[in-house]
Design a protein around this motif. Structure first.
Motif, PDB file in Angstrom:
ATOM      1  N   LYS A  71       0.899  -1.345   0.151  1.00 27.37           N
ATOM      2  CA  LYS A  71      -0.059  -0.105  -0.031  1.00 27.37           C
ATOM      3  C   LYS A  71       0.859   1.243  -0.037  1.00 27.37           C
ATOM      4  CE  LYS A  71      -2.743  -0.471   3.530  1.00 27.37           C
ATOM      5  NZ  LYS A  71      -3.839  -0.448   4.527  1.00 27.37           N
ATOM      6  N   ALA A  72       1.853   1.137   0.841  1.00 26.76           N
ATOM      7  CA  ALA A  72       2.703   2.508   0.857  1.00 26.76           C
ATOM      8  C   ALA A  72       3.439   2.696  -0.525  1.00 26.76           C
ATOM      9  CB  ALA A  72       3.647   2.190   2.034  1.00 26.76           C
TER      10      ALA A  72
ATOM     11  N   HIS B 124       3.406   5.991  -2.646  1.00 27.71           N
ATOM     12  CA  HIS B 124       4.320   6.929  -3.230  1.00 27.71           C
ATOM     13  C   HIS B 124       4.486   7.051  -4.595  1.00 27.71           C
ATOM     14  CE1 HIS B 124       8.571   7.459  -3.954  1.00 27.71           C
ATOM     15  NE2 HIS B 124       8.597   8.078  -3.044  1.00 27.71           N
ATOM     16  N   LEU B 125       4.143   5.745  -5.295  1.00 26.30           N
ATOM     17  CA  LEU B 125       4.043   5.941  -6.759  1.00 26.30           C
ATOM     18  C   LEU B 125       3.012   6.966  -7.145  1.00 26.30           C
ATOM     19  CD1 LEU B 125       4.879   4.727  -9.524  1.00 26.30           C
ATOM     20  CD2 LEU B 125       2.964   3.123  -9.280  1.00 26.30           C
ATOM     21  N   MET B 126       2.003   6.829  -6.722  1.00 26.93           N
ATOM     22  CA  MET B 126       0.838   8.049  -7.155  1.00 26.93           C
ATOM     23  C   MET B 126       1.146   9.371  -7.002  1.00 26.93           C
ATOM     24  SD  MET B 126      -1.541   5.857  -8.459  1.00 26.93           S
ATOM     25  CE  MET B 126      -2.896   7.327  -8.410  1.00 26.93           C
ATOM     26  N   MET B 127       1.788   9.565  -5.810  1.00 25.49           N
ATOM     27  CA  MET B 127       2.166  10.819  -5.381  1.00 25.49           C
ATOM     28  C   MET B 127       3.382  11.279  -5.993  1.00 25.49           C
ATOM     29  SD  MET B 127      -0.615  11.794  -3.790  1.00 25.49           S
ATOM     30  CE  MET B 127       0.077  13.444  -3.373  1.00 25.49           C
ATOM     31  N   GLU B 128       4.440  10.705  -6.025  1.00 25.31           N
ATOM     32  CA  GLU B 128       5.766  11.086  -6.569  1.00 25.31           C
ATOM     33  C   GLU B 128       6.002  11.016  -7.987  1.00 25.31           C
ATOM     34  OE1 GLU B 128       7.915  12.501  -4.635  1.00 25.31           O
ATOM     35  OE2 GLU B 128       6.225  12.387  -2.961  1.00 25.31           O
ATOM     36  N   GLN B 129       5.024  10.308  -8.647  1.00 23.01           N
ATOM     37  CA  GLN B 129       5.267   9.908 -10.450  1.00 23.01           C
ATOM     38  C   GLN B 129       3.968  10.565 -10.870  1.00 23.01           C
ATOM     39  OE1 GLN B 129       7.983   8.815 -11.309  1.00 23.01           O
ATOM     40  NE2 GLN B 129       8.909   8.345  -9.359  1.00 23.01           N
ATOM     41  N   PHE B 130       2.893  10.453 -10.529  1.00 22.84           N
ATOM     42  CA  PHE B 130       1.838  11.021 -11.052  1.00 22.84           C
ATOM     43  C   PHE B 130       1.228  12.296 -10.749  1.00 22.84           C
ATOM     44  CE2 PHE B 130       1.427   6.420 -11.601  1.00 22.84           C
ATOM     45  CZ  PHE B 130       1.439   6.295 -12.962  1.00 22.84           C
ATOM     46  N   PHE B 131       1.072  12.588  -9.326  1.00 18.76           N
ATOM     47  CA  PHE B 131       0.635  13.932  -8.915  1.00 18.76           C
ATOM     48  C   PHE B 131       1.611  14.772  -8.493  1.00 18.76           C
ATOM     49  CE2 PHE B 131      -3.286  11.023  -8.487  1.00 18.76           C
ATOM     50  CZ  PHE B 131      -3.903  11.593  -9.438  1.00 18.76           C
ATOM     51  N   THR B 132       2.714  14.860  -9.253  1.00 16.57           N
ATOM     52  CA  THR B 132       3.787  15.903  -8.666  1.00 16.57           C
ATOM     53  C   THR B 132       3.177  17.412  -9.399  1.00 16.57           C
ATOM     54  OG1 THR B 132       4.862  15.691 -10.920  1.00 16.57           O
ATOM     55  CG2 THR B 132       5.388  14.149  -9.130  1.00 16.57           C
ATOM     56  N   GLU B 133       3.837  18.506  -8.745  1.00 12.26           N
ATOM     57  CA  GLU B 133       3.589  19.713  -8.947  1.00 12.26           C
ATOM     58  C   GLU B 133       3.776  19.856 -10.439  1.00 12.26           C
ATOM     59  OE1 GLU B 133       5.168  22.551  -6.520  1.00 12.26           O
ATOM     60  OE2 GLU B 133       4.505  21.843  -4.860  1.00 12.26           O
ATOM     61  N   GLN B 134       4.673  19.484 -10.941  1.00  8.49           N
ATOM     62  CA  GLN B 134       5.214  19.317 -12.632  1.00  8.49           C
ATOM     63  C   GLN B 134       4.092  18.874 -13.380  1.00  8.49           C
ATOM     64  OE1 GLN B 134       7.124  18.282 -10.233  1.00  8.49           O
ATOM     65  NE2 GLN B 134       9.008  19.544 -10.157  1.00  8.49           N
TER      66      GLN B 134
ATOM     67  N   ALA C 101      -2.208  17.758  -0.927  1.00 13.48           N
ATOM     68  CA  ALA C 101      -2.831  17.451   0.267  1.00 13.48           C
ATOM     69  C   ALA C 101      -4.130  16.610   0.119  1.00 13.48           C
ATOM     70  CB  ALA C 101      -2.679  18.453   1.162  1.00 13.48           C
ATOM     71  N   GLN C 102      -5.101  17.395  -0.677  1.00 10.52           N
ATOM     72  CA  GLN C 102      -6.089  16.728  -0.676  1.00 10.52           C
ATOM     73  C   GLN C 102      -6.271  15.421  -1.682  1.00 10.52           C
ATOM     74  OE1 GLN C 102      -9.500  19.190  -1.846  1.00 10.52           O
ATOM     75  NE2 GLN C 102      -8.372  20.999  -0.935  1.00 10.52           N
ATOM     76  N   ILE C 103      -5.504  15.349  -2.587  1.00 13.43           N
ATOM     77  CA  ILE C 103      -5.260  14.196  -3.436  1.00 13.43           C
ATOM     78  C   ILE C 103      -4.542  13.061  -2.625  1.00 13.43           C
ATOM     79  CG2 ILE C 103      -4.072  13.274  -5.506  1.00 13.43           C
ATOM     80  CD1 ILE C 103      -4.112  15.852  -6.725  1.00 13.43           C
ATOM     81  N   ASP C 104      -3.508  13.478  -1.763  1.00 15.20           N
ATOM     82  CA  ASP C 104      -2.804  12.634  -1.054  1.00 15.20           C
ATOM     83  C   ASP C 104      -4.137  11.763   0.126  1.00 15.20           C
ATOM     84  OD1 ASP C 104      -0.204  11.189   0.081  1.00 15.20           O
ATOM     85  OD2 ASP C 104      -1.026  12.259   1.912  1.00 15.20           O
ATOM     86  N   THR C 105      -4.789  12.867   0.441  1.00 21.45           N
ATOM     87  CA  THR C 105      -5.889  12.230   1.459  1.00 21.45           C
ATOM     88  C   THR C 105      -6.866  11.202   0.754  1.00 21.45           C
ATOM     89  OG1 THR C 105      -5.469  14.176   2.712  1.00 21.45           O
ATOM     90  CG2 THR C 105      -7.836  12.625   2.932  1.00 21.45           C
ATOM     91  N   ILE C 106      -7.134  11.499  -0.553  1.00 26.64           N
ATOM     92  CA  ILE C 106      -8.014  10.542  -1.165  1.00 26.64           C
ATOM     93  C   ILE C 106      -7.328   9.406  -1.527  1.00 26.64           C
ATOM     94  CG2 ILE C 106      -9.585  10.278  -3.432  1.00 26.64           C
ATOM     95  CD1 ILE C 106      -9.653  13.402  -3.342  1.00 26.64           C
ATOM     96  N   VAL C 107      -6.164   9.319  -1.981  1.00 26.54           N
ATOM     97  CA  VAL C 107      -5.396   8.199  -2.490  1.00 26.54           C
ATOM     98  C   VAL C 107      -5.303   7.331  -1.014  1.00 26.54           C
ATOM     99  CG1 VAL C 107      -3.004   7.269  -2.882  1.00 26.54           C
ATOM    100  CG2 VAL C 107      -4.007   9.160  -4.429  1.00 26.54           C
ATOM    101  N   HIS C 108      -4.942   7.571   0.256  1.00 25.40           N
ATOM    102  CA  HIS C 108      -4.721   7.026   1.169  1.00 25.40           C
ATOM    103  C   HIS C 108      -6.059   6.600   1.831  1.00 25.40           C
ATOM    104  CE1 HIS C 108      -0.773   8.548   1.360  1.00 25.40           C
ATOM    105  NE2 HIS C 108      -0.374   7.616   2.425  1.00 25.40           N
ATOM    106  N   GLN C 109      -7.308   7.150   1.522  1.00 25.58           N
ATOM    107  CA  GLN C 109      -8.479   6.779   1.978  1.00 25.58           C
ATOM    108  C   GLN C 109      -8.985   5.508   1.063  1.00 25.58           C
ATOM    109  OE1 GLN C 109     -10.876  10.094   1.601  1.00 25.58           O
ATOM    110  NE2 GLN C 109     -10.575  10.717   3.641  1.00 25.58           N
TER     111      GLN C 109
END
Length: 234
Positions: free
Chosen positions: A68-69, A73-83, A182-190
């Protein structure tokens, strides 16, 4: 029939034929093929199931939290980056510049807007004149055309480049971007919290077990080749 089962049955059949006909070559081929197929089958089985006495078995459900972790990490660091979010907003990926707000606007209830307009007219200098012609009931037939015009105007505004640029500028503000991530991260973890070890195991099994069956087949094939060669070694 399952490839693994077929491979193991064929290898076992070779072993029986070697014993039955007293053929050292066939027996060697069968034993090596069976050992290769069974070993690979057991290795695949151990990925998903805990085997008593075999350390490291059941690795997929045992590493559930790490799994899960890793996804998070993949979702937030590879897909939902600021860039990537910025690229989406810039329309480089064909994304935000093609967002269609028409379905949303069509569902918006414009009745409060019309009611506010009626109240404004009634409270203005035109209120007395409106009362002479029947009051607010006199303009009730204008409600449907008013709502249609309002929705058309909103659609036109939201599809303009200026509107998109305003939204883009606001979202790209540092605080807004951080809050969005932060909201995307919360949704992913939920969503990941809804996963269970068994569900993860089933997901992985469905993805790769079908293809891993070829490991058993090739284990039997190469085992049989090694057995054939071993039979001719003095």
């Amino acid at each position: 029939m399952n490839k693994s089962v077929v491979t193991n049955l064929l290898a076992l059949l070779l072993v029986l034929c070697g014993l039955l006909f007293s053929s050292a070559v066939v027996l060697s081929i069968g034993l090596f093929a069976l050992s290769g197929a069974v070993t690979n089958w057991l290795a695949i089985h151990m990925l998903f199931e805990k085997v008593p006495g075999l350390y490291g078995s059941g690795v997929v459900p045992a590493r559930f939290e790490e799994f899960k972790a890793g996804i998070a990490h993949l979702m937030m660091e590879q897909f939902f980056t600021e860039q990537n979010i910025d690229k989406f907003l810039s329309g480089q990926g064909g994304g935000a510049s093609h967002i269609n707000l028409v379905p949303v606007i069509e569902k918006v209830d414009m009745t409060p807007a019309f009611d506010a307009l009626v109240t404004t007219v009634e409270q203005s200098s035109l209120g007395g004149m409106l009362a002479m012609f029947g009051g607010s009931e006199a303009i009730a037939p204008l409600k449907a055309p008013f709502i249609e015009k309002m929705k058309n105007s909103m659609i036109e505004i939201t599809q303009s480049d200026d509107f998109f640029e305003l939204i883009k500028q606001e979202i790209e503000q540092p605080d807004v971007m951080a809050d969005l991530r932060a909201q995307i991260d919360t949704i992913v973890h939920q969503r990941l919290e809804e996963l269970t070890p068994n569900l993860v195991k089933e997901i992985v099994q469905q993805m790769i077990k079908k293809h891993l069956g070829w490991l058993v087949v090739w284990g039997g094939v190469f085992g049989g080749i090694i057995g054939f060669l071993a039979a001719w070694i003095p």
